[in-house]
Scaffold this active site. Structure first.
Site, short mmCIF file in Angstrom:
data_model
loop_
_atom_site.label_atom_id
_atom_site.label_comp_id
_atom_site.label_asym_id
_atom_site.label_seq_id
_atom_site.Cartn_x
_atom_site.Cartn_y
_atom_site.Cartn_z
N TYR A 32 0.65 -1.07 0.24
CA TYR A 32 -0.33 -0.24 0.09
C TYR A 32 1.23 0.84 -0.06
O TYR A 32 2.46 1.02 0.17
CB TYR A 32 -1.32 -0.23 1.36
CG TYR A 32 -0.30 0.41 3.01
CD1 TYR A 32 0.53 -0.30 3.13
CD2 TYR A 32 -0.71 1.52 3.08
CE1 TYR A 32 1.47 0.03 4.19
CE2 TYR A 32 0.14 1.80 3.98
CZ TYR A 32 1.07 0.89 5.21
OH TYR A 32 1.43 1.11 6.08
N LYS A 146 5.67 -1.68 2.16
CA LYS A 146 5.28 -1.05 2.31
C LYS A 146 4.25 -1.82 2.38
O LYS A 146 3.37 -1.50 1.60
CB LYS A 146 5.17 0.08 2.05
CG LYS A 146 4.61 1.18 2.63
CD LYS A 146 4.48 2.60 2.42
CE LYS A 146 3.54 3.42 3.18
NZ LYS A 146 3.38 2.92 4.38
N GLU A 178 12.39 2.86 14.39
CA GLU A 178 11.69 4.68 13.58
C GLU A 178 10.00 4.04 14.67
O GLU A 178 9.86 2.87 15.41
CB GLU A 178 10.83 3.89 12.53
CG GLU A 178 10.51 2.22 12.12
CD GLU A 178 10.12 2.48 10.14
OE1 GLU A 178 10.34 3.38 9.43
OE2 GLU A 178 10.10 0.85 9.90
N LEU A 202 10.97 1.84 7.11
CA LEU A 202 10.35 2.66 6.02
C LEU A 202 11.52 3.37 5.18
O LEU A 202 11.76 4.38 6.24
CB LEU A 202 8.71 2.08 5.87
CG LEU A 202 8.71 2.88 4.81
CD1 LEU A 202 7.94 1.27 3.69
CD2 LEU A 202 7.36 3.44 5.37
#
Ligand code: PDD
Length: 285
Positions: A32, A146, A178, A202
């Site tokens: 996505y 993702k 993260e 990411l």
């Protein structure tokens, strides 16, 4: 009623249906993107499309479409204001549940919009700082993809919320990676630090922009391993994402960060960031 995009059609959201045998539903076999549009203009649209193509290639879903056109039309059909566009591509409906898939499946393509704040019009006072807690990063080792397999992200964020803080900062092998849906930055003695880009995080579009702005405006930065002690000793901590922008973190695990306020470097980067967005709106960036 919002209009959504499903497999080539723009339809009211309550008419959008997918098969129970869709592999996105059964296995989370899908990727996505989340892309902000401000007044109809996609924020770093091409970078988001490039990352989508990276995710698609990495999971071997073949789906080439004119994403800019599809999403631009969707935004227009939803009034063209300040919208966050969600785009999901699954491997498709196999008609049965089987881990193994046929190469020839037709991917399911779904996109919808929801309203977001126009960060570019906000002032620094409109941005609320948050508190965070550090939790174990239980995700797989391809966080550069993702993927919609977000159970670890969801569970840590929910636990953080249950404990009265707004974000979970993830730690793997004593290195911070993260946030649950955001990248991590810290500031120490005027230098900006962020975890190195790798398959453990990411490659955030906002992260990249922050580093570009740092380069352009002579702010020193380093992409490094960040451990827990370094985090707590930071003068400032921020998290970043396309939909939230750059958010100051003023407390981690009950420890105050810096003087417990939005820091001077955050103010500077926030100004650079919204100025960049305003130029984008005017078509000069
Ligand atoms: N998430 N890291 C993770 C794990 C994320 O899910 C996101 C964004 C980011 C920030 O990336 P970007 O700057 O490109 O938005 C970092 C989106 C917003 C989401 O899942 O809703």
């Amino acid at each position: 009623m919002n209009t959504v995009y499903l497999n080539g059609e723009y339809i009211p959201e309550d008419q959008a249906k997918i098969s129970v045998f869709d592999r996105g539903f059964l296995f989370g076999d899908s990727v996505y993107e989340v892309i902000p549009f401000y007044q109809g203009v996609g924020f770093r649209l091409q970078e988001h499309i490039d990352r989508l193509n990276h995710s698609l290639r990495a999971v071997r879903i073949s789906c080439e479409m004119d994403w800019a056109q599809i999403l631009g039309d969707l935004v227009e059909k939803n009034g063209g204001g300040n919208l966050s566009v969600y785009l999901q591509i699954t491997r498709g409906d196999a008609g049965k549940r089987s881990h193994v898939y046929d190469e020839g499946l037709q991917p399911t393509v779904f996109a919808c919009c929801s309203e977001i704040k126009d960060i570019w019009q906000a002032g620094a006072d409109d941005i609320l700082p948050i508190k965070a807690m550090v939790m174990e990063d239980l995700r797989w080792h391809r966080c550069d993809i993702k993927s919609t397999c977000l159970l670890p992200n969801i569970l840590v964020l929910q636990q953080a919320n249950d404990e009265g803080v707004q974000e979970a900062i993830l730690s793997r092998d004593d290195r911070l990676t993260e946030g649950s849906a955001c990248n991590l930055f810290l500031v120490k003695r005027g230098v900006l630090f962020t975890p190195k880009r790798s398959s453990e995080i990411l490659g955030g579009i906002t992260r990249e922009l922050i580093l570009e702005l740092a380069d352009e405006y002579g702010i020193q930065y380093q992409e490094v391993d960040v451990d827990y002690d370094r985090l707590l000793a930071a003068d400032e901590v921020w998290v970043s994402s396309s939909t939230r922008g750059i958010i100051p973190v003023i407390e981690v695990d009950g420890h105050q960060i810096g003087d417990g306020n939005k820091g001077p470097m955050w103010h500077k980067m926030f100004e650079l960031f919204v100025t960049f967005q305003r130029k984008l709106m005017r078509g000069t960036k």
